[in-house]
Enzyme design. Structure first.
Site, short mmCIF file in Angstrom:
data_model
loop_
_atom_site.label_atom_id
_atom_site.label_comp_id
_atom_site.label_asym_id
_atom_site.label_seq_id
_atom_site.Cartn_x
_atom_site.Cartn_y
_atom_site.Cartn_z
CG ASP A 304 -1.88 1.12 1.25
OD1 ASP A 304 -2.34 1.52 0.17
OD2 ASP A 304 -2.17 1.63 2.35
CB THR A 306 -1.42 5.93 2.64
OG1 THR A 306 -1.77 6.67 1.47
CG2 THR A 306 -1.47 6.84 3.85
CG ASP A 538 -1.21 2.07 7.38
OD1 ASP A 538 -1.88 1.94 6.33
OD2 ASP A 538 -0.79 3.16 7.79
#
Length: 784
Positions: A304, A306, A538
């Site tokens: 991912d 971000t 996250d």
């Protein structure tokens, strides 16, 4: 269970006295969060094994008949078992320390204030606050909800979030995807629905480990071979040894002990335990032991953007008004939107830092979700504002969208702030009037570039999959020199069919506007294409993909839900830790495969010797101490160092096939060479029994040492030193009459008539082993 009138107001929660009363009554969430086996289980698992029982019986026989020199194998087993216990206890302490650091910590209301507690401190009737990404740790009922949606896929397998209203039930093991709320705990501890699942999920385990399954399969085969080999050698030794029952028993013990690859299981456990300890020093929590093995086989990392390539924190760069709207008006609207979200995401948190609340009263709110890509609120005075992705809220031919894409292509994050003519509603299509662009600056992680370069050098493909605009994601990835980042793909254009999706994934590197369900589909398509996939993330939008990936890697600062489903948690939030995790997995698996070749070669030649000697009907050529000496110098001691050595080769599937393809021919060659040498020596009437045995010992040692030379490649200085030390130790035992020399080991190399043929046979065996090693490696290279 308390009565209804004992329940407290949701805004206040329990009082300190009520909490104390529930603790005293045992109404706590007392499910043990076990990160490893208990001390007793560790000791039992290392001591009471099938092979320890076999070796223990043989050791007891030697203790009775003597001499003690022939019982050295028993002390080696004791020492190795103690080493295994100590290493696993160290791993247990490391895991438990890290598990406490990385555990989900719910926020409860007590005496009208909010406090953070560990899951086992939650008591019956506690009021627990809920927000995006929060893991639900106990069963309960919803007391308050503001756009609250809960993902129960970990319990039901259904991936669609479930909207929750006051009075609806909540089950432990689920997590919040959107909105905020509060729940009251109605079942805690072992009464909770997912208590047993949670306990099992947190356990240090070897479930679904190809390596452990392969070793167990090999051990089962060996167990079946032990019985007939043992029967044959016992019958043979009692037949050939005459009335000397002690000699027959010693021959039987000497034949059976090396068939047992006890050290293989032990070294596997030690290698994994040391891996856990090493990763623990880097603040990396391994929640499931197979994760180390799985990472060694990873060839695709889905990252991912971000929180992985960029830091979670953002900074509001500028606000660009449209259509006569003033910047002050837009900043007031932004401040109002940020103020109504009690758990703002990274974008709203950055906005809230510089845009104070204007004090507007919200009448309706819609929380941000990864599926919608927008959030909004209606305020008194018919002010309806929406903040979200430009390419979702605007048409393809919109000039405002074109401007947003131009800015986003530089790596900045761009959101649209727009006004709606009607009250915002999560279930109705949203139509907005563009009011301005909100430009946010993302901070690229300083370690990200080196990490991506490491994966490229290790032939691991990195796929960046993000919910953000594809051009923005591509710009960030391009700044990190990721190959293929110059051609980002909008995931809305991808095929929904798995085979077609897999082909599109193979062609692309960077994907934007990926929904949570698409992330899951992309992981599945890569796996269907034969890839071993690791997924990093996250946020709540990463949970489905993390759960389905071969290895899920969560950031320590991520949501409790991501940490709950991930096999590995990077507690220091550093993407740079991941190469060390991959390298540790490769080291463990590659080295276990190396030492497996040594142990199984020994088992093969031991079984062959037992069967051949039994069939020929001659005394067994070795004393137990001879095989202890050879096993220690060619397998036991070297294997310990090889199991902990650096190893960067990516692991491949087919562990059993590869190991047996080298161990079987090597073991057969060694066994045949030893039998031929022994028969030649027995044909010389001038040679004593000790001299005949010495010839067989020399051949067995030299041939087994060459197997060690083969599997230790590529060479390093310490490996050359290890082999030289082995040769020196054997030469000491063979040629010197000093303490622990010839007399201790019962060796006599003084008869040239049997030693010369032994050296010649050993040289031939070494050449044949080398040829077999090269042929097997070439065959494996072609098939991989």
């Amino acid at each position: 269970m308390s009565t209804t009138d004992e329940r407290t107001d949701a805004l206040v929660g329990l009082t300190a006295d009520q909490v104390a009363a529930r603790v005293a009554a045992g109404q706590t969430n007392d499910v043990p969060a076990r990160a490893s086996r208990s001390v007793g289980e560790i000791i039992r698992a290392n001591v009471f094994t099938r092979f320890n029982a076999i070796v223990g019986v043989l050791f007891a026989i030697i203790l009775v008949i003597g001499p003690i020199q022939d019982g050295l194998f028993g002390f080696v087993i004791v020492i190795n078992t103690l080493i295994g216990i100590v290493q696993e206890l160290r791993a247990k302490r490391t895991l438990e320390r890290l598990a406490i650091i990385g555990e989900a910590r719910p926020v409860v209301r007590r005496d009208g204030t909010q406090i953070e507690v560990s899951p086992n401190q939650v008591v019956l009737d506690d009021v627990i606050e809920l927000g995006p990404g929060d893991k639900i740790v106990v069963d309960g009922v919803v007391l308050a909800a503001a756009g609250l949606e809960v993902d129960e896929s970990l319990l039901t397998g259904e991936s669609d979030p479930v909207a929750k209203q006051p009075g609806d039930p909540l089950l432990s093991g689920s997590f919040v995807t959107v909105g905020t709320g509060a729940q009251q705990a109605t079942k805690v501890g072992r009464e909770a629905y997912a208590a047993q699942l949670a306990e099992e999920a947190s356990r240090f385990t070897l479930v679904d480990s190809e390596l452990r399954a392969g070793i167990n399969k090999i051990l089962q085969i060996i167990t079946y071979l032990l019985v007939p080999a043992a029967a044959l050698i016992i019958w043979s030794q009692f037949r050939t040894a005459g009335t000397e029952i002690d000699d027959a028993l010693r021959g039987m013990v000497a034949a059976l002990v090396p068939m047992v690859p006890e050290g293989l299981v032990l070294l596997t456990s030690i290698a994994f335990a040391v891996g856990v300890i090493r990763l623990g020093r880097r603040n990396c929590l391994v929640q499931e032991l197979p994760a180390i093995e799985g990472l060694a086989r990873v060839d695709v990392v889905c990252a991912d953007k971000t929180g992985t390539l960029t830091e979670n924190g953002m900074r509001l760069s500028e606000v660009l008004p449209f259509g006569g709207h003033g910047e002050d008006e837009l900043r007031a609207a932004l401040g109002a939107l940020a103020s109504v979200d009690p758990r703002p995401n990274a974008s709203l948190a950055a906005i809230a830092e510089v845009c104070p609340s204007p004090g507007w009263t919200a009448t309706e709110t819609v929380a941000f979700s990864s599926a919608r890509k927008w959030s909004g609120a209606s305020f008194d005075g018919a002010r309806h504002w929406v903040l979200g992705a430009c390419d979702v809220l605007l048409g393809a031919d919109s000039p405002e969208r074109a401007e947003a894409e131009r800015i986003g292509a530089t790596g900045l994050r761009v959101l649209l702030l727009g006004r709606s003519a009607t009250t915002v509603d999560a279930d109705a299509p949203v139509v907005v009037e563009p009011a301005g662009l909100v430009v946010l600056q993302q901070r690229v992680r300083p370690e990200a570039k080196d990490t991506l370069a490491y994966f490229a050098a290790q032939d691991v493909t990195v796929k960046v999959i993000s919910g953000d605009n594809a051009l923005s994601v591509g710009a960030v990835a391009a700044s990190l020199d990721l190959r293929g980042a110059e051609a980002p793909v909008d995931a809305r254009e991808l095929s929904a069919e798995r085979d077609a999706l897999g082909a599109e994934l193979d062609r692309g590197t960077v994907f934007g506007r990926v929904t949570p369900a698409q992330k899951r589909d992309m992981v599945g398509a890569l796996q269907a294409g034969g890839h071993t996939v690791a997924m990093t993330g996250d946020g709540v939008n990463d949970v489905l993909a993390l759960k389905d990936a071969d290895i899920g890697v969560a950031m320590g600062s991520g949501s409790p839900a991501t940490r709950a489903v991930a096999q590995i948690v990077l507690l220091d939030n550093s993407f740079a830790t991941l190469p060390h995790v991959v390298a540790e997995g490769r080291r463990v698996i590659g080295n276990i495969e190396r030492v497996s070749n040594l142990f199984l070669t020994k088992t093969v030649y031991s079984v062959l010797l037992a069967i051949a000697i039994g069939a020929i009907g001659v005394p067994f050529p070795f004393l137990p101490r001879h095989l202890t000496l050879i096993g220690s110098l060619t397998i036991g001691i070297p294997a310990f160092f090889l199991a902990l050595a650096p190893n960067t080769e990516r692991a491949r599937r087919g562990f059993v096939r590869r190991v047996l393809r080298l161990a079987v021919p090597s073991g057969v060659i060694i066994g045949a060479a030893t039998i031929v040498t022994y028969l030649i020596a027995r044909a010389d009437p001038t040679a004593t029994p000790i001299q005949q045995s010495t010839a067989a010992v020399v051949v067995l040692y030299l041939a087994a040492t060459w197997v060690l030379v083969a599997v230790a490649r590529p060479f390093a200085w310490w490996k050359a030193l290890m082999i030289a030390a082995s040769l020196a130790a054997f030469s000491y035992a063979l040629f010197l009459p000093a303490i622990f020399g010839q007399q201790f080991w019962q060796l006599d190399p003084s008869h040239a008539g049997v030693m010369l043929p032994a050296v010649v046979v050993a040289a031939v065996a070494v050449v044949v082993i080398e040829v077999a090693y090269r042929l097997v490696n070439r065959s494996l290279a072609r098939s991989s």
